[in-house]
Scaffold this active site. Structure first.
Site, mmCIF file in Angstrom:
data_model
loop_
_atom_site.group_PDB
_atom_site.id
_atom_site.type_symbol
_atom_site.label_atom_id
_atom_site.label_comp_id
_atom_site.label_asym_id
_atom_site.label_seq_id
_atom_site.Cartn_x
_atom_site.Cartn_y
_atom_site.Cartn_z
ATOM 1 N N GLU A 187 0.835 -1.215 0.000
ATOM 2 C CA GLU A 187 0.000 0.000 0.000
ATOM 3 C C GLU A 187 0.867 1.262 0.000
ATOM 4 O OE1 GLU A 187 -2.310 -1.606 3.355
ATOM 5 O OE2 GLU A 187 -4.082 -1.138 2.161
ATOM 6 N N GLU A 223 -3.741 -9.496 3.867
ATOM 7 C CA GLU A 223 -4.533 -9.171 5.054
ATOM 8 C C GLU A 223 -5.681 -10.148 5.288
ATOM 9 O OE1 GLU A 223 -3.403 -7.008 2.864
ATOM 10 O OE2 GLU A 223 -2.793 -5.131 3.811
HETATM 11 C C1 3H9 Z 1 -1.461 -4.926 7.129
HETATM 12 O O1 3H9 Z 1 -0.504 -4.606 6.499
HETATM 13 C C2 3H9 Z 1 -2.639 -4.029 7.360
HETATM 14 C C3 3H9 Z 1 -2.686 -2.843 6.433
HETATM 15 O O2 3H9 Z 1 -3.349 -3.145 5.247
HETATM 16 C C4 3H9 Z 1 -3.481 -1.699 7.016
HETATM 17 C C5 3H9 Z 1 -2.980 -1.025 8.209
HETATM 18 C C6 3H9 Z 1 -3.795 0.151 8.596
HETATM 19 N N1 3H9 Z 1 4.326 -7.516 11.811
HETATM 20 O O3 3H9 Z 1 7.629 -15.273 8.739
HETATM 21 P P1 3H9 Z 1 9.028 -15.070 9.244
HETATM 22 C C7 3H9 Z 1 7.847 -11.235 12.164
HETATM 23 S S1 3H9 Z 1 -1.561 -6.437 7.874
HETATM 24 C C8 3H9 Z 1 5.071 -7.893 12.861
HETATM 25 O O4 3H9 Z 1 9.581 -16.074 10.167
HETATM 26 P P2 3H9 Z 1 9.969 -15.353 6.539
HETATM 27 C C9 3H9 Z 1 7.556 -12.704 12.428
HETATM 28 O O5 3H9 Z 1 6.659 -12.859 13.500
HETATM 29 C C10 3H9 Z 1 0.001 -7.182 7.554
HETATM 30 N N2 3H9 Z 1 5.951 -8.922 12.816
HETATM 31 O O6 3H9 Z 1 10.058 -14.846 8.037
HETATM 32 C C11 3H9 Z 1 8.952 -13.228 12.738
HETATM 33 O O7 3H9 Z 1 9.247 -12.879 14.071
HETATM 34 P P3 3H9 Z 1 10.132 -13.847 15.006
HETATM 35 C C12 3H9 Z 1 0.102 -7.732 6.184
HETATM 36 C C13 3H9 Z 1 6.070 -9.573 11.661
HETATM 37 O O8 3H9 Z 1 11.171 -14.869 5.859
HETATM 38 C C14 3H9 Z 1 9.834 -12.411 11.805
HETATM 39 O O9 3H9 Z 1 9.067 -11.250 11.463
HETATM 40 N N3 3H9 Z 1 1.365 -8.443 6.035
HETATM 41 C C15 3H9 Z 1 5.323 -9.225 10.534
HETATM 42 O O10 3H9 Z 1 9.634 -16.804 6.494
HETATM 43 C C16 3H9 Z 1 10.218 -13.117 10.541
HETATM 44 O O11 3H9 Z 1 9.055 -13.626 9.925
HETATM 45 C C17 3H9 Z 1 1.467 -9.751 6.287
HETATM 46 O O12 3H9 Z 1 0.519 -10.423 6.609
HETATM 47 C C18 3H9 Z 1 4.422 -8.148 10.638
HETATM 48 N N4 3H9 Z 1 3.678 -7.752 9.592
HETATM 49 O O13 3H9 Z 1 8.680 -14.619 5.908
HETATM 50 C C19 3H9 Z 1 2.834 -10.339 6.113
HETATM 51 N N5 3H9 Z 1 5.645 -10.070 9.526
HETATM 52 O O14 3H9 Z 1 11.467 -13.932 14.309
HETATM 53 C C20 3H9 Z 1 3.142 -11.293 7.229
HETATM 54 C C21 3H9 Z 1 6.588 -10.899 10.011
HETATM 55 O O15 3H9 Z 1 10.140 -13.154 16.316
HETATM 56 N N6 3H9 Z 1 4.488 -11.806 7.146
HETATM 57 N N7 3H9 Z 1 6.844 -10.603 11.296
HETATM 58 O O16 3H9 Z 1 9.403 -15.183 15.005
HETATM 59 C C22 3H9 Z 1 4.849 -12.795 6.313
HETATM 60 O O17 3H9 Z 1 4.083 -13.274 5.503
HETATM 61 C C23 3H9 Z 1 6.256 -13.325 6.433
HETATM 62 O O18 3H9 Z 1 6.719 -12.973 7.709
HETATM 63 C C24 3H9 Z 1 7.261 -12.781 5.397
HETATM 64 C C25 3H9 Z 1 8.686 -13.257 5.754
HETATM 65 C C26 3H9 Z 1 6.862 -13.321 4.011
HETATM 66 C C27 3H9 Z 1 7.261 -11.283 5.359
#
Ligand code: 3H9
Length: 698
Positions: free
Chosen positions: A109, A129
């Site tokens: 976004e 999301e």
């Molecule tokens: C959003 O964006 C809402 C908006 O539209 C509107 C707002 C108003 N936040 O998965 P990994 C942490 S909703 C906080 O093991 P990978 C995760 O917990 C969001 N923490 O790595 C982990 O922590 P730890 C939309 C986050 O390489 C560490 O980062 N976005 C977030 O296998 C590493 O993650 C998503 O839904 C976060 N957003 O995969 C994306 N994301 O080391 C969600 C990750 O302490 N994330 N962490 O266990 C993912 O899909 C995967 O983490 C990603 C990396 C592909 C990015």
């Protein structure tokens, strides 16, 4: 020489002549937490008109992967992401974004609000999301359709999938795909803007090619596909506002986002997101590991073939052992079929399948396991057979090899005793079909060495599975809990509900398939044999026996789908209740002197869930599971528990310990042997604590 100014801990500005480079550096995934939002706003203000082009890029392994999920459910901390992004879009100075890694959710976004987007090769974009029970809440539902059209936007928003850079380019979501380091690409692209070689535009000035029919059809499809889920419907509702002026569309989006944020489904799905990571974020999963270069699998049945398939798909060579050629051939055929299925489902290419099959070495000689790093035994569930195999493995396998059993309930310590090296033995409990189901229970024996346990977790990671630590007991975490609550289905039927009503009520709760349909699918002979075994071992004389109906069905040779008849008839494809089962139920009730009563669907769900939670609480209490989230992940990834409910113990917190104790005590008036209040639950009710509190302590 470039100057660099730090705005705060997460955002800095680099000045290169007329170009300002904003760098976001917020490990691990550059989430737009409060400091990033504030930093971006301050950076744009600080740059003001001092630059003629601005480029935003990220440090570390990825572009912004979204809003900071940890902030959800807490009081909002200004500035909000939508406000920051509107400010960026309104900037009089052109702003471009450079995407490497993944631009997800709020990250994409952010990019959509800039005036041009450059993706670095290998980058992916997405709006996941919906997988968290939400919708893109910072303009994604309004800006993506303006750039890439309705069908693509709806697909991306509703699937949550990650779109490769090239596809994003074709759909107009990014303007260029290039190679290079983010900072270099950012500088070069900003200079191109100045030189008129890269055009910029404000997304809000574009018009989405709106089509009411597409919206209508998508909404109908979404409701049919996900009858329980709120956020997909809200996603469509928000996208449907993209034909309004941006400001108005953003208001609709905001309201839909807030509506989703307040649902228990959002909390459940975010619990699942963090839970999946939390189960392996424990000391036992860390530290030194042993090699996993070659694996031996004993047994070419359904489980052994599934485990072999899973290892081959992860690129690990496997030596598959069977006792007879026929069994070995059958195993190889099953593995080939599994891999073919993966190709047809688009999970792997035909070349990869061929490479995987080339890594399979079928053999009839156990001696061929002499050089493997790990053996997974997946033979019939008979202790005597397992003991014999482990005794042999002890003499055959090299020093340091890990010896694992895929047993689903047997005592791993007794198996380990058959070897001179119990420290090398552990349980690796896969779930059928093992190449599809993501759960791996990693069972710690009394003497299992720390590096052996850590290697179990390393294996789970390589196989893309969710490894959960379990201690030895009959059934470990999952099957032990299942063994308890599945009795309640039989009691409900004996006491007045029909199998179909039980199934319908639980499907209404979110289970993909009711327990009687699952029984028909798995084969009713399996449960029957299990009950016969338990009868031989001696049933508890004080415990109510609920298996009479199921026994009589199986004794008629009705084993479910495979015989075309079970609780349901399958002649017409779709299951239709078997009227003869009704007769059996009536007979059993009459023999037992049971006067059937009426249950509402809600009562059925309450009893089923209370039984599940009771045993789950005992599993946590006695340490079989390290923490409540472990139980939750076992059920999400191994038993088809609805993800939006977060897992049995996350769901338990939505009911509260006090109410659960009240329910158990009420049910105990009918059957005090089955319904007993777990001590942990009683204590939680007294303290006012939750399972989530126990997770935090863990
Ligand atoms: C959003 O964006 C809402 C908006 O539209 C509107 C707002 C108003 N936040 O998965 P990994 C942490 S909703 C906080 O093991 P990978 C995760 O917990 C969001 N923490 O790595 C982990 O922590 P730890 C939309 C986050 O390489 C560490 O980062 N976005 C977030 O296998 C590493 O993650 C998503 O839904 C976060 N957003 O995969 C994306 N994301 O080391 C969600 C990750 O302490 N994330 N962490 O266990 C993912 O899909 C995967 O983490 C990603 C990396 C592909 C990015």
């Amino acid at each position: 020489m470039a100057e660099s100014t730090s705005i705060n801990d997460c955002v800095s500005i680099g000045q290169e002549g007329e170009v300002a480079l904003i760098c976001i550096d917020n490990p691990p995934v550059n989430a737009t937490g409060q400091a990033v939002r504030q930093g971006l706003l301050d950076a744009i203000d600080k740059i003001g008109a001092s630059a003629k082009a601005i480029a935003i890029y990220c440090a570390g392994r990825t572009f912004v992967a979204g809003a900071d999920i940890k902030e959800f459910g807490k009081p909002p901390m200004p500035p909000s992401l939508p406000d920051v992004l509107n400010r960026i879009e309104d900037s009089g100075v052109p702003v471009i974004s450079v995407i490497h890694g993944t631009a997800l959710g709020g990250g994409l976004e952010l990019a959509l609000a800039t005036h041009a987007r450059i993706a670095i090769e290998g980058a992916k974009i997405g709006l996941p999301e919906v997988l968290l029970g939400l919708l893109p809440g910072a303009g994604g539902t309004q800006r993506l359709p303006r750039l890439s059209g309705l069908p693509f936007s709806l697909d991306v928003i509703l699937s949550g999938r990650q779109v490769p850079a090239q596809e994003a380019l074709e759909k107009g979501a990014v303007d260029r795909v290039v190679s290079g380091e983010p900072r270099d690409v950012a500088l070069a692209a900003a200079q191109d803007v100045l030189a008129g070689k890269l055009s910029t535009r404000k997304t809000k000035d574009l018009t989405a090619d709106y089509d009411a029919k597409v919206i209508e059809d998508t909404l109908a499809g979404v409701k049919k596909k996900n009858p329980h889920l709120i956020s997909p419907v809200k996603c469509v509702e928000a996208v449907a506002a993209c034909n309004k002026p941006l400001e108005e569309g953003l208001k609709v989006e905001r309201q839909c986002f807030i509506d989703c944020m307040q649902t228990p489904q959002r909390a459940g799905l975010i619990h699942a997101f963090f839970g999946e990571r939390a189960v392996s974020n424990i000391p036992e999963a860390k530290g030194d590991t042993r090699p996993l270069d070659k694996i031996g699998v004993i047994g070419g049945g359904t489980m052994g073939s599934g485990i072999t398939t899973s290892c081959l798909m992860a690129g690990i060579p496997v030596r598959l052992i069977e006792v007879a050629q026929e069994g070995l051939d059958r195993g190889v055929a099953t593995i080939t079929k599994n891999l073919d299925g993966a190709v047809s489902r688009g999970k792997m290419s035909a070349e990869k399948r061929d490479a995987a099959l080339a890594m399979l070495e079928p053999s009839l000689a156990m001696e061929d396991l002499a050089d493997v790093d790990l053996v997974i035994e997946a033979v019939f569930e008979k202790m005597e057979i397992k003991k014999e195999i482990f005794g042999k493995l002890d003499t055959i396998c090299k020093k340091g090899a890990i010896l694992a059993s895929n047993t689903s309930y047997l005592d791993v310590n007794k198996i380990a005793e058959m070897t001179s090296r119990p420290e090398d033995v552990l349980g690796l409990h896969f779930f059928s079909p093992a190449h599809v189901m993501r759960l791996l229970e990693i069972v710690q024996g009394a003497k299992t060495a720390p590096d052996v346990l850590a290697t179990g977790f390393a294996l789970a990671k390589r196989l893309k599975k969710v490894g959960v630590l379990a201690q030895v007991c009959d059934g470990f975490i999952g099957n032990r809990i299942l063994g308890h609550y599945s009795k309640v289905n039989a009691f409900l039927v004996l006491d007045g509900a029909s199998p179909q009503q039980v199934d319908d009520a639980l499907e209404g709760f979110g289970l993909a398939m009711g327990p009687h349909k699952v029984g028909d699918l798995a084969g009713l002979d399996i449960g029957y044999m299990n009950r016969q075994r338990m009868k031989e071992e001696g049933l508890d004389p004080n415990a109510r026996y609920g298996g009479d109906v199921a026994d009589r069905i199986a004794e008629k040779g009705w084993y479910g789908r495979k015989t075309g008849k079970g609780y349901y008839l399958y002649d017409a494809g779709r299951p239709v209740p078997n009227p003869e089962v009704e007769t059996i139920i009536d007979e059993v009730r009459a023999e037992k002197g049971i006067t059937p009563k009426t249950f509402t669907d809600e009562e059925i769900v309450d009893r089923y869930m209370t039984a599940m939670i009771s045993e789950a609480a005992r599993v946590v209490e006695d340490g079989t599971a390290k923490s409540p989230v472990d139980v939750d992940m076992v059920f999400l990834f191994g038993y088809g528990f609805p993800r939006f409910r977060g897992g049995p113990l996350h769901y338990a917190d939505t009911i509260g310990a006090e109410e659960l104790v009240r329910r158990i005590e009420a049910y105990a008036k009918e059957d005090p042997n089955y319904w007993q209040v777990p001590e942990l639950l009683r204590k939680m009710a007294a303290d006012g604590t939750t399972f989530a509190d126990l997770n935090k302590e863990g």
